[in-house]
Design a protein around this motif. Structure first.
Motif, short mmCIF file in Angstrom:
data_model
loop_
_atom_site.label_atom_id
_atom_site.label_comp_id
_atom_site.label_asym_id
_atom_site.label_seq_id
_atom_site.Cartn_x
_atom_site.Cartn_y
_atom_site.Cartn_z
N ILE A 81 17.97 22.77 15.91
CA ILE A 81 17.31 23.27 17.13
C ILE A 81 17.62 22.29 18.24
CG2 ILE A 81 15.13 23.88 18.23
CD1 ILE A 81 14.02 24.40 15.40
N MET A 82 18.17 22.81 19.34
CA MET A 82 18.52 21.98 20.49
C MET A 82 17.86 22.55 21.74
SD MET A 82 22.46 21.86 19.32
CE MET A 82 22.22 23.53 18.75
N GLU A 83 17.42 21.66 22.62
CA GLU A 83 16.83 22.08 23.88
C GLU A 83 17.71 21.64 25.02
OE1 GLU A 83 12.97 20.48 24.67
OE2 GLU A 83 12.71 21.68 26.48
N THR A 84 17.99 22.57 25.94
CA THR A 84 18.70 22.25 27.17
C THR A 84 17.73 22.50 28.33
OG1 THR A 84 19.59 24.49 27.48
CG2 THR A 84 20.90 22.98 26.13
N ASP A 85 18.19 22.29 29.54
CA ASP A 85 17.33 22.51 30.70
C ASP A 85 16.91 23.97 30.84
OD1 ASP A 85 17.51 19.86 31.32
OD2 ASP A 85 19.06 20.11 32.85
N ILE A 98 19.41 27.62 18.68
CA ILE A 98 19.12 27.47 17.26
C ILE A 98 20.37 27.86 16.49
CG2 ILE A 98 17.69 28.25 15.34
CD1 ILE A 98 15.51 28.90 17.39
N GLU A 99 20.76 27.02 15.54
CA GLU A 99 21.87 27.32 14.65
C GLU A 99 21.35 27.34 13.21
OE1 GLU A 99 25.50 25.14 17.05
OE2 GLU A 99 24.56 24.10 15.37
N LEU A 100 21.68 28.40 12.50
CA LEU A 100 21.24 28.58 11.12
C LEU A 100 22.47 28.75 10.25
CD1 LEU A 100 18.35 29.31 9.68
CD2 LEU A 100 19.42 31.53 9.52
N VAL A 134 0.86 -1.17 0.00
CA VAL A 134 0.00 0.00 0.00
C VAL A 134 0.90 1.22 0.00
CG1 VAL A 134 -1.77 1.25 1.27
CG2 VAL A 134 -1.74 -1.24 1.31
N LYS A 135 0.61 2.17 -0.88
CA LYS A 135 1.42 3.38 -0.96
C LYS A 135 1.24 4.20 0.32
CE LYS A 135 2.43 7.38 -3.79
NZ LYS A 135 2.11 8.14 -4.97
N PHE A 136 2.38 4.58 0.92
CA PHE A 136 2.37 5.37 2.14
C PHE A 136 2.16 6.83 1.79
CE2 PHE A 136 4.66 8.02 5.20
CZ PHE A 136 3.98 7.67 6.35
N ARG A 137 1.25 7.47 2.47
CA ARG A 137 1.01 8.91 2.29
C ARG A 137 1.37 9.61 3.58
NH1 ARG A 137 -2.96 10.28 -2.03
NH2 ARG A 137 -3.27 8.34 -3.12
N LYS A 138 2.03 10.73 3.42
CA LYS A 138 2.40 11.50 4.61
C LYS A 138 1.15 12.07 5.25
CE LYS A 138 5.33 14.58 3.23
NZ LYS A 138 6.43 15.53 3.08
N ARG A 139 1.14 12.05 6.57
CA ARG A 139 0.05 12.71 7.29
C ARG A 139 0.28 14.21 7.20
NH1 ARG A 139 0.90 10.21 12.88
NH2 ARG A 139 2.98 10.19 12.06
N PRO A 140 -0.77 15.00 7.01
CA PRO A 140 -0.57 16.43 6.81
C PRO A 140 0.12 17.13 7.96
CG PRO A 140 -2.92 15.89 6.90
CD PRO A 140 -2.15 14.61 6.94
N PHE A 141 -0.09 16.67 9.19
CA PHE A 141 0.55 17.31 10.34
C PHE A 141 1.48 16.35 11.05
CE2 PHE A 141 -3.38 19.64 9.62
CZ PHE A 141 -2.90 20.92 9.55
N GLY A 142 2.00 15.37 10.35
CA GLY A 142 2.82 14.32 10.95
C GLY A 142 4.05 14.83 11.67
N ARG A 143 4.76 15.81 11.08
CA ARG A 143 5.99 16.29 11.70
C ARG A 143 5.72 17.25 12.84
NH1 ARG A 143 9.84 18.37 7.16
NH2 ARG A 143 7.93 19.33 6.51
N LEU A 144 4.51 17.73 12.96
CA LEU A 144 4.19 18.70 14.01
C LEU A 144 3.92 18.03 15.35
CD1 LEU A 144 1.85 21.06 12.01
CD2 LEU A 144 4.28 21.25 12.36
N ILE A 145 3.47 16.81 15.30
CA ILE A 145 3.11 16.12 16.54
C ILE A 145 4.38 15.84 17.33
CG2 ILE A 145 2.11 14.02 17.50
CD1 ILE A 145 0.26 14.00 15.03
N GLY A 146 4.39 16.22 18.58
CA GLY A 146 5.53 15.97 19.45
C GLY A 146 6.65 16.99 19.30
N SER A 147 6.43 18.06 18.57
CA SER A 147 7.46 19.07 18.39
C SER A 147 6.99 20.38 19.00
CB SER A 147 7.73 19.26 16.89
OG SER A 147 8.58 20.36 16.69
N ASP A 148 7.91 21.07 19.69
CA ASP A 148 7.59 22.38 20.25
C ASP A 148 7.62 23.47 19.18
OD1 ASP A 148 7.23 21.52 22.83
OD2 ASP A 148 9.32 21.80 23.39
N PHE A 149 8.39 23.24 18.12
CA PHE A 149 8.56 24.25 17.10
C PHE A 149 7.74 23.91 15.87
CE2 PHE A 149 12.25 24.73 19.70
CZ PHE A 149 12.43 26.09 19.75
#
Length: 154
Positions: free
Chosen positions: A52-56, A61-63, A4-19
């Protein structure tokens, strides 16, 4: 068994991310990859890579933006959105004998990040060195990770 062809979920990368990266959100949904392979598109992108890195105590952020000067950047923060843009133009003209040679270039980019609510708006630092633009976004006191409290059992 069937494939079955896999389709990306529209908000898949947003779940579990603060940014929430607005550029990636729209780029993934508007641009058709088949259109980008035409003869007018060279495959290069002008959106710089970002870590993007999170510390305590903060977020870092490095660009990657080599070839720019500090004065080329414009950084704003409004309504919890960090907007980073840069623009530079160069031109060169040589006159020799009967001919004139002109060269010019123009580079620009823009990145936007929706920041989490636990950022101190007045404690944002930005430094540009060796082609890397670094941000340090301090967390509010209540958002910092507290050491666990040890409770003795009697």
């Amino acid at each position: 068994m069937s494939l079955v062809k896999f389709r990306k979920r529209p908000f898949g990368r947003l779940i579990g991310s603060d940014f929430f990266d607005l550029d990636d959100f729209f780029e993934d949904r508007i641009w058709d990859p088949k259109l980008l392979k035409g003869r007018f598109w060279n495959g290069k992108t002008t959106v710089p890579a970002m870590n993007i890195m999170e510390t305590d105590n903060d977020y870092e952020i490095e660009l990657a933006a080599p070839g720019y000067n500090k004065k080329d950047f414009k950084v704003t923060m409004e309504n919890g959105c960090l907007k980073i843009s840069a623009e530079k133009s160069t031109s060169k003209e040589e006159k020799e004998g009967d001919y004139t040679r002109r060269e010019f270039s123009h580079d620009s980019f823009e990145r936007s990040l929706q920041l989490p609510d636990n950022i101190k708006d007045d404690a944002v630092e930005a430094k540009y060195n060796d082609g890397i633009l670094r941000f340090k976004l301090a967390k509010k006191e209540e958002a910092k990770k507290q050491k666990p409290k040890i409770i003795e059992v009697s």
